[in-house]
Scaffold this active site. Sequence first.
Site, PDB file in Angstrom:
ATOM      1  N   ILE A  14       0.953  -1.195  -0.012  1.00 12.60           N
ATOM      2  CA  ILE A  14      -0.183  -0.253  -0.037  1.00 12.60           C
ATOM      3  C   ILE A  14       0.910   1.321   0.027  1.00 12.60           C
ATOM      4  CG2 ILE A  14      -1.800   1.308   1.449  1.00 12.60           C
ATOM      5  CD1 ILE A  14      -2.951  -1.259  -0.165  1.00 12.60           C
ATOM      6  N   GLY A 114      -5.509  -2.315   8.505  1.00  7.96           N
ATOM      7  CA  GLY A 114      -5.296  -3.405   9.303  1.00  7.96           C
ATOM      8  C   GLY A 114      -4.915  -2.870  10.916  1.00  7.96           C
ATOM      9  N   SER A 143     -10.617  -1.169   4.890  1.00  7.15           N
ATOM     10  CA  SER A 143      -9.995  -2.026   4.052  1.00  7.15           C
ATOM     11  C   SER A 143     -10.280  -2.225   2.509  1.00  7.15           C
ATOM     12  CB  SER A 143     -10.047  -3.520   4.606  1.00  7.15           C
ATOM     13  OG  SER A 143     -11.607  -3.907   4.171  1.00  7.15           O
ATOM     14  N   CYS A 144      -9.554  -2.849   1.712  1.00 11.65           N
ATOM     15  CA  CYS A 144      -9.839  -2.636   0.487  1.00 11.65           C
ATOM     16  C   CYS A 144     -11.443  -3.315  -0.002  1.00 11.65           C
ATOM     17  CB  CYS A 144      -8.761  -3.548  -0.562  1.00 11.65           C
ATOM     18  SG  CYS A 144      -8.610  -5.416   0.131  1.00 11.65           S
ATOM     19  N   ASN A 145     -11.824  -4.363   0.638  1.00 15.11           N
ATOM     20  CA  ASN A 145     -13.092  -4.766   0.182  1.00 15.11           C
ATOM     21  C   ASN A 145     -14.067  -3.852   0.574  1.00 15.11           C
ATOM     22  OD1 ASN A 145     -13.134  -7.387  -1.228  1.00 15.11           O
ATOM     23  ND2 ASN A 145     -12.128  -8.155   0.621  1.00 15.11           N
ATOM     24  N   ARG A 172      -9.168 -12.886  -1.994  1.00  9.53           N
ATOM     25  CA  ARG A 172      -8.014 -13.588  -2.504  1.00  9.53           C
ATOM     26  C   ARG A 172      -7.248 -13.834  -1.462  1.00  9.53           C
ATOM     27  NH1 ARG A 172      -5.715 -10.882   0.221  1.00  9.53           N
ATOM     28  NH2 ARG A 172      -4.599  -8.767   0.178  1.00  9.53           N
ATOM     29  N   HIS A 220      -5.143 -12.063  -7.700  1.00  9.58           N
ATOM     30  CA  HIS A 220      -5.361 -10.940  -8.486  1.00  9.58           C
ATOM     31  C   HIS A 220      -6.793 -10.451  -8.460  1.00  9.58           C
ATOM     32  CE1 HIS A 220      -1.877 -12.058 -11.604  1.00  9.58           C
ATOM     33  NE2 HIS A 220      -1.609 -11.620 -10.421  1.00  9.58           N
ATOM     34  N   GLN A 303      -7.284  -5.279  -4.714  1.00 10.37           N
ATOM     35  CA  GLN A 303      -6.838  -4.795  -3.281  1.00 10.37           C
ATOM     36  C   GLN A 303      -5.898  -4.122  -3.140  1.00 10.37           C
ATOM     37  OE1 GLN A 303      -6.460  -8.130  -4.741  1.00 10.37           O
ATOM     38  NE2 GLN A 303      -4.136  -8.544  -4.152  1.00 10.37           N
TER      39      GLN A 303
HETATM   40  N1  LIG Z   1      -2.148  -5.532   0.907  1.00  9.09           N
HETATM   41  C1  LIG Z   1      -3.594  -5.213   0.693  1.00  9.09           C
HETATM   42  O1  LIG Z   1      -4.036  -5.634  -0.305  1.00  9.09           O
HETATM   43  C2  LIG Z   1      -4.089  -3.990   1.500  1.00  9.09           C
HETATM   44  C3  LIG Z   1      -5.373  -3.472   0.996  1.00  9.09           C
HETATM   45  C4  LIG Z   1      -5.843  -2.462   1.812  1.00  9.09           C
HETATM   46  C5  LIG Z   1      -5.297  -2.105   3.219  1.00  9.09           C
HETATM   47  N2  LIG Z   1      -4.135  -2.866   3.586  1.00  9.09           N
HETATM   48  C6  LIG Z   1      -3.749  -2.494   4.794  1.00  9.09           C
HETATM   49  O2  LIG Z   1      -2.600  -1.463   4.521  1.00  9.09           O
HETATM   50  C7  LIG Z   1      -1.843  -1.640   5.704  1.00  9.09           C
HETATM   51  C8  LIG Z   1      -0.230  -2.277   5.103  1.00  9.09           C
HETATM   52  O3  LIG Z   1      -0.408  -3.469   4.377  1.00  9.09           O
HETATM   53  P1  LIG Z   1       0.530  -3.830   3.425  1.00  9.09           P
HETATM   54  O4  LIG Z   1      -0.180  -5.088   2.667  1.00  9.09           O
HETATM   55  O5  LIG Z   1       1.025  -2.650   2.688  1.00  9.09           O
HETATM   56  O6  LIG Z   1       1.701  -4.582   4.041  1.00  9.09           O
HETATM   57  P2  LIG Z   1       3.362  -4.773   3.634  1.00  9.09           P
HETATM   58  O7  LIG Z   1       3.814  -5.936   4.612  1.00  9.09           O
HETATM   59  O8  LIG Z   1       3.261  -5.137   2.115  1.00  9.09           O
HETATM   60  O9  LIG Z   1       4.109  -3.268   3.881  1.00  9.09           O
HETATM   61  C9  LIG Z   1       4.361  -3.019   5.225  1.00  9.09           C
HETATM   62  C10 LIG Z   1       5.607  -2.221   5.308  1.00  9.09           C
HETATM   63  O10 LIG Z   1       5.804  -1.675   6.793  1.00  9.09           O
HETATM   64  C11 LIG Z   1       7.164  -1.702   7.000  1.00  9.09           C
HETATM   65  N3  LIG Z   1       7.007  -1.543   8.347  1.00  9.09           N
HETATM   66  C12 LIG Z   1       7.065  -2.416   9.279  1.00  9.09           C
HETATM   67  N4  LIG Z   1       7.138  -1.858  10.731  1.00  9.09           N
HETATM   68  C13 LIG Z   1       7.484  -0.363  10.389  1.00  9.09           C
HETATM   69  C14 LIG Z   1       7.708   0.694  11.018  1.00  9.09           C
HETATM   70  N5  LIG Z   1       7.811   0.833  12.441  1.00  9.09           N
HETATM   71  N6  LIG Z   1       7.910   1.933  10.532  1.00  9.09           N
HETATM   72  C15 LIG Z   1       7.794   1.990   9.021  1.00  9.09           C
HETATM   73  N7  LIG Z   1       7.456   0.819   8.266  1.00  9.09           N
HETATM   74  C16 LIG Z   1       7.625   0.003   8.909  1.00  9.09           C
HETATM   75  C17 LIG Z   1       7.577  -3.253   6.430  1.00  9.09           C
HETATM   76  O11 LIG Z   1       8.887  -3.459   6.362  1.00  9.09           O
HETATM   77  C18 LIG Z   1       6.813  -3.409   5.244  1.00  9.09           C
HETATM   78  O12 LIG Z   1       7.483  -2.863   4.019  1.00  9.09           O
HETATM   79  C19 LIG Z   1      -2.352  -2.717   6.587  1.00  9.09           C
HETATM   80  O13 LIG Z   1      -2.969  -2.111   7.382  1.00  9.09           O
HETATM   81  C20 LIG Z   1      -3.325  -3.586   5.663  1.00  9.09           C
HETATM   82  O14 LIG Z   1      -4.458  -4.082   6.245  1.00  9.09           O
HETATM   83  C21 LIG Z   1      -3.626  -3.929   2.867  1.00  9.09           C
END
Ligand SMILES: NC(=O)c1ccc[n+]([C@@H]2O[C@H](COP(=O)([O-])OP(=O)(O)OC[C@H]3O[C@@H](n4cnc5c(N)ncnc54)[C@H](O)[C@@H]3O)[C@@H](O)[C@H]2O)c1
Length: 343
Positions: A14, A114, A143-145, A172, A220, A303
């Site tokens: 994200i 999250g 969240s995405c959904n 997914r 996807h 997502q």
């Molecule tokens: N992946 C999806 O499809 C999606 C969709 C919508 C929302 N989200 C939400 O977005 C948020 C991030 O999810 P994501 O999928 O991008 O996770 P991700 O694991 O891809 O990325 C998280 C990043 O944060 C970094 N990180 C960890 N601790 C840290 C800190 N203290 N300071 C700075 N960076 C730090 C990690 O190294 C990692 O690069 C979550 O809350 C998730 O629920 C995810």
Amino acid sequence: MGKIKVGVAGYGVIGQRLADGVAAQGDMELVGVADVAPTLPVMALFESGMPYDLYTAVPEKINLLTDKGIPVAGTLEELVQKVDIMFDATSAGIGAKNKEIYKKYGVKAVFQGGESNDVADVFFHGYANYEKGIGADYLKLTSCNTTGLIRAVDCIDRKVGVEKVAITIIRRVADPGDYHRGLTNALQVAPAPNHQAVDLMTIMPHIDATGILVHTPVTHGHIITSVITPKEDISKEELLEMFEAHPRIKVVRLADGFLGNASLFKYARDLGNKRGDMYEIAVWEESIVKSGKDVMFAINIPQESVVIPENLDAIRAACGMQATRDEGTTETNKYLGMAYTRE
Ligand SMILES: NC(=O)c1ccc[n+]([C@@H]2O[C@H](COP(=O)([O-])OP(=O)(O)OC[C@H]3O[C@@H](n4cnc5c(N)ncnc54)[C@H](O)[C@@H]3O)[C@@H](O)[C@H]2O)c1
């Protein structure tokens, strides 16, 4: 008002998309991004010539980055002091800890799905409750959904009112490139009601919502089927018109070759969209059916990228950049290149 200065903590799935989204907004400035380690997105940032300054979130482990030759512009705490507002897209639960830093420097922040709801003052969606976010210090995005679902429900609700929503989410199980969920060949049913229906009721309390979620071993995109009870009877054609007029909803047809989530992912790649991203949810025209007064349809949720526009709306609301939902979302859409004509 000068450009709003924005920082991004967490440069993952994200965070990297939020950074690109901010960079595309003519009235915002991306000051930098922060992460902890040379993850693949951080390595890709490095190998593409550091278009964004990188800050370390764990100064005592700065060598994890510098040992790879990655230039580090400072610490997360230093980044926070240079910005008006932070996007926090760290791994779920870390945002609540980072909030202490944001509070220390009186900097606003936008958290992701999250995090728990109590991390923020406002649970936000750019189309459903933009005005609630005006001037708020801490916002949390759906969240995405939920983001995609609320776009579609709000679109109908504003025209004819919605009484009730019942959804099934075919979810997914992981993002492209993830290995931590294993190599699966099974479906897994989650307890009902799913959080997306409960979240919808938190943001749109006048609607009764429930649903079931099934995890599927694909990456996807999610698909949500919804049964919606509108307050006024609407025809399939009227519903289609509402969806077509919405800048963040794309109507697609099975007959044109959009057979499912993978067709949309491939189409986004063929368009040359960075990473194969799509900001729009897609509605399949042939999925729209009526049962008595109820309408039923299926939407696709990309997502990884669907939440980016509503996140940018959150900055616009929190920083008072635009005072209404229409003005705020219109600006975001314009800069993201999705400014279709609204009615
Ligand atoms: N992946 C999806 O499809 C999606 C969709 C919508 C929302 N989200 C939400 O977005 C948020 C991030 O999810 P994501 O999928 O991008 O996770 P991700 O694991 O891809 O990325 C998280 C990043 O944060 C970094 N990180 C960890 N601790 C840290 C800190 N203290 N300071 C700075 N960076 C730090 C990690 O190294 C990692 O690069 C979550 O809350 C998730 O629920 C995810």
